[in-house]
Motif scaffolding. Structure first.
Motif, PDB file in Angstrom:
ATOM      1  N   LEU A 190       2.287  -5.528   5.868  1.00 10.27           N
ATOM      2  CA  LEU A 190       1.855  -3.981   5.483  1.00 10.27           C
ATOM      3  C   LEU A 190       2.547  -4.533   4.193  1.00 10.27           C
ATOM      4  CD1 LEU A 190       3.840  -2.304   8.135  1.00 10.27           C
ATOM      5  CD2 LEU A 190       1.160  -1.971   7.588  1.00 10.27           C
ATOM      6  N   ASN A 227      -0.582  -5.510   1.046  1.00 13.75           N
ATOM      7  CA  ASN A 227      -1.413  -5.162   0.982  1.00 13.75           C
ATOM      8  C   ASN A 227      -2.864  -5.336   0.250  1.00 13.75           C
ATOM      9  OD1 ASN A 227      -0.154  -2.344   0.250  1.00 13.75           O
ATOM     10  ND2 ASN A 227       0.744  -4.084  -1.551  1.00 13.75           N
ATOM     11  N   PRO A 272      -6.466  -3.390   3.985  1.00 11.98           N
ATOM     12  CA  PRO A 272      -5.742  -2.399   4.366  1.00 11.98           C
ATOM     13  C   PRO A 272      -6.376  -1.443   5.731  1.00 11.98           C
ATOM     14  CG  PRO A 272      -7.394  -1.818   2.351  1.00 11.98           C
ATOM     15  CD  PRO A 272      -7.538  -3.739   2.790  1.00 11.98           C
ATOM     16  N   ARG A 307      -4.357  -1.658   8.342  1.00  9.10           N
ATOM     17  CA  ARG A 307      -2.948  -1.150   7.864  1.00  9.10           C
ATOM     18  C   ARG A 307      -2.331  -0.480   9.182  1.00  9.10           C
ATOM     19  NH1 ARG A 307      -0.048  -2.094   3.042  1.00  9.10           N
ATOM     20  NH2 ARG A 307       1.540   0.220   3.698  1.00  9.10           N
ATOM     21  N   LYS A 330       1.067  -0.710  11.521  1.00  9.84           N
ATOM     22  CA  LYS A 330       1.499  -0.100  11.443  1.00  9.84           C
ATOM     23  C   LYS A 330       2.343   0.759  12.737  1.00  9.84           C
ATOM     24  CE  LYS A 330       2.722   1.978   7.276  1.00  9.84           C
ATOM     25  NZ  LYS A 330       2.588   3.600   6.651  1.00  9.84           N
TER      26      LYS A 330
END
Length: 310
Positions: free
Chosen positions: A147, A150, A153, A156, A160
């Protein structure tokens, strides 16, 4: 008598030349035969090694196959058959890479395969493996590393969600680990994982104290005492700090309360602390500049300036 001797001598030299000429022809013929035979033998060896490499690839002995093919490429580079070795080596390397990807846990390596390789099969396999790792790993710090990077993406949201699930499951375990290690790095890592933790303020105060401990336990220069201004105040103390260096200055106060100040170059900050005895440390973001530390009894209003002398 002289005429007869000369004639015999001439005849003798003619015989020698005939013998040399005959031997020379035999040598050239033999030499030509040896060169052809050598090349034939080398071609047979190339065919044998190619067959060996194919067998090694079929048996998934891929590292051995690559070594075998390298021996062909490095030792028989002038033969047309070497082109087959290059093709087989590329196939073996691709198969080896694909098998390696299936077991990779390193996110940086997988991202490299996705972003830097032209082979679409490898890119697809690495993409699939990366998604699998991000959604099945048991290591929340691994997910945090991804994370923070970057990169890619599109993964992500899943990363998360996986991290949130893991952190909920592992909170007690990670807290116990930080408690056992009880150093600034462990507690900072815990707070980074749990920024909303109900004990965050207490942990951050603890981190400041531990950072001060680490500086006092190491090599440091002595901080001069601050200049007191005005009358004493045994309840609260005000300190005005000027950073006259070209670096970011970090000050830590550990005592009746713990406080950390981060002051930009050539900037001024003020801090209000409970009066009492403090351990104070100062450091800048330059490895060649030493840490500084000292003790101060604060009970009033003070001013202090920090600068670097050569």
């Amino acid at each position: 008598m002289r005429h007869t001797l000369a004639h015999k001598t001439l005849l003798f030299f003619s015989l020698i030349l005939l013998v040399i000429s005959t031997q020379s022809c035999k040598f050239e013929a033999k030499n030509e035969f040896n060169l052809e035979q050598t090349r034939a033998n080398e071609r047979q060896e190339i065919k044998r090694l190619l067959a060996q490499a194919k067998s090694q690839i079929e048996n998934e002995q891929l590292a051995d196959a690559i070594k075998t093919l390298d021996s062909i490429i490095n030792n028989y580079g002038t033969y047309d058959e070497v082109e087959n070795a290059y093709v087989l080596k590329e196939d073996a390397q691709n198969i080896y890479t694909l098998k390696k990807i299936l077991t990779l846990q390193n996110i940086d390596s997988l991202i490299t395969f996705v972003t830097d390789y032209d082979n679409e099969i490898i890119k697809t396999r690495a993409t699939s493996r990366l998604e699998e790792v991000l959604t099945t790993t048991m290591d929340p710090e691994l997910l945090q590393h991804y994370l923070d990077s970057n990169r890619l993406p599109q993964f992500r949201p899943n990363a998360k969600k996986r991290q949130a699930d893991l952190l909920e499951q592992k909170q007690d375990e990670l807290y116990a680990n930080a408690l056992e290690q009880n150093n600034a790095a462990a507690w900072k890592a815990f707070v980074a994982m749990y920024p909303e933790h109900p004990q965050r303020k207490r942990i951050e105060d603890k981190v400041i104290g531990l950072e001060v401990d680490e500086i006092f336990n190491g090599t440091y220069g002595e901080i001069p005492t601050s200049n007191q201004m005005g009358s004493a105040n045994y309840v609260n103390s005000d300190i005005e700090i000027t950073n006259k260096t070209s670096y970011t200055l970090t000050l830590r106060y550990s005592g009746p309360e713990n406080h950390r100040l981060i002051i930009s170059p050539n900037a001024v900050q003020k801090v209000n602390l409970k009066s009492g005895d403090y351990r104070v440390t100062a450091s800048v973001n330059a490895s060649r500049v030493s840490n500084y530390a000292g003790r101060e009894s604060l009970n009033g209003t003070y001013s202090s300036s920090y600068y670097i002398s050569n």
